[in-house]
Design a protein around this motif. Structure first.
Motif: not given
Length: 492
Positions: A39-44
């Motif tokens: 959680d908290g990570e940015i993904v395309p």
């Protein structure tokens, strides 16, 4: 039929049209450890299927794509905005929680009366998103410790949950928030199971020296159930029993009773708070203390007659057939010591409460008899003749001048004598203790109305002063009426 297939095909092509490009970027809200995403990570985000309710996302710095439930990712947006969204959730990144009670509600708003959107099972895990401002959760006049948290469940439900019954943990911790089973040698738990728990207000009663029988009940108390097999909570406004299925330690000083809506918080070695979540999802907290801390055993030890005192009392007629010779001094001392030792025995708290109630009933009877024996007939030229019998019965005749005063029940006819029961059941406090001997209560037969008077035994008779409705709080009169009527009866 061909037209339906065409529409469906067009819809599917529209939904997945973005697979080659990007819809935007989303923030992972619930970790996906199997993909090494947290959680908290940015993904395309490449596509969205409203039919399957999934996003197709990619791994950062990889061409790999896979599906995730819609609720697990924030809505796609530009990369710059996604970073801003991630910062919004940053305070509670990798922070999850477990419910320490069964049935803990998640609400639509951070208010304890708001609609429930979900109810947590005991030990169910949720994701903490962020903290919010909300209405204080009150137990009586006291606010519970905690704060309102915006949370996410494993099925995608979102709402607000008050943290008092949540155990927060970092998912990177080795135990990952797993519930801790109470070990056999948990000294704190062993103390809980070995203790006789009574309501905390019992201490207030003992400390005041005014034993209010109306607030005492041998059934009141809490049993955690490990020995009896049933958890029981009993007070004036609640009586609950649940089967005991074990306990789990959910915090440094917190225990959850398995598969029940009960949680125990240890406040000190002598005090616990028991929380119960009702069927409406609302938590209620009740405070209990040890029997010893309540002061009841100590009060009884000081006020019960010693064997020596009992032997000095005259025998009642009913006792003569069981008469035993008075013990010598040595035997009396031994008897007193034996009686003192028995006070330390582990008998049920209910027995102590019964003994306390019995003590107070006897004290009240003695107080009433001190009035009755002063008469028992008292006469007033204005207010009639009042007879107070030893058994508590009374007869009041000639009360014509009181009939329209509002003091006596309006249903009484002046031609008849008022009859009923007279008791000493209330207390006086403050300066009144220097002015009056107590409160005398008249309950007239055929009515539900009781009439209360402050009374003073005087050498030549009995002085009564009426108490207006509302003057008695917690069984105690603290002040005189603003415009009292004083009645004096001479003893015949």
């Amino acid at each position: 039929m061909k037209r339906v297939y065409t529409i469906l095909l067009i819809s599917l092509l529209f939904v997945f049209a973005g697979c080659s490009g990007k819809m935007g970027y989303g923030v992972v809200l619930w970790s996906i450890p199997e993909q090494n995403l947290y959680d908290g990570e940015i993904v395309p985000v490449y596509a969205k299927s409203n039919i399957s309710k999934v996003y197709i996302i990619g791994l950062p710095d990889s061409k790999q794509k896979f599906e995730v439930p819609l609720w697990q990712i924030s809505a796609p947006e530009s990369k710059r905005k996604a970073h801003k969204t991630a910062s919004y959730y940053a305070e509670y990144r990798r922070q999850y929680a477990r419910a320490t009670v069964d049935g803990l509600p998640i609400r639509a708003e951070p208010v304890n009366t708001a609609n429930q959107v979900y109810r947590l099972r005991l030990n169910e895990m949720i994701k903490i998103l962020y903290k919010g401002e909300g209405q204080a959760v009150m137990v009586g006049k006291k606010a519970l410790n905690g704060e309102w948290l915006r949370v996410l469940t494993s099925n995608g439900s979102r709402g607000w949950c008050f943290s008092y019954n949540l155990r927060l943990f970092d998912e990177t911790a080795s135990d990952a928030g797993a519930a801790e089973t109470v070990e056999e040698k948990d000294e704190q738990w062993e103390r809980i199971t070995a203790t006789r728990w009574v309501p905390d207000f019992y201490k207030e009663i003992i400390d005041s020296g005014k034993i209010d029988i109306a607030r005492l009940n041998p059934a009141y108390g809490f049993d955690e159930g490990s020995e009896s097999g049933f958890i029981s909570l009993s007070l004036a406004d609640i009586s609950i029993s649940e089967e005991f299925r074990g306990a789990e330690k959910t915090g440094f000083n917190m225990y959850s009773l398995k598969d029940t809506p009960f949680t125990i918080t240890v406040q000190s070695p002598d005090a616990i708070t028991v929380q119960y979540v009702g069927k409406d999802g609302l938590p209620s907290s009740y405070n209990f203390i040890t029997l010893e801390k309540s002061g009841i055993p100590q009060f009884l030890a000081l006020n019960r007659p010693s064997p020596t005192e009992l032997s000095a009392q005259p025998l009642l007629p009913s006792d003569k057939e069981n008469f035993m010779p008075e013990p010598d001094a040595g035997t009396a001392v031994d008897a007193e010591m034996d009686a003192a030792e028995k006070q330390t025995e582990q008998k049920p708290a209910s027995e102590y409460v019964k003994e306390l109630i019995s003590y107070e009933q006897e004290r009240r009877l003695k107080q009433y008899l001190s009035i009755s024996s002063h008469g028992p007939v008292f006469v007033s030229s204005n207010y009639g003749i009042l007879t107070l019998n030893e058994d508590g019965g009374f007869i009041w005749s000639g009360f014509r001048l009181l009939h329209n005063s509002g003091i006596l029940p309006s249903s009484l006819r002046t031609a008849d004598a008022g009859r009923g029961k007279a008791t000493v059941k209330y207390f006086i406090a403050g300066e009144l203790e220097n002015q009056f001997d107590g409160v005398l209560t008249f309950s007239f037969a055929g009515t539900d109305t009781e009439v209360n008077f402050l009374y003073k035994i005087e050498e030549t008779g009995l002085r009564l002063e009426n108490i207006t409705a509302g003057s008695i709080k917690k069984s105690t009169v603290a002040a005189r009426s603003s415009n009292p009527l004083v009645l004096f009866f001479a003893k015949r």
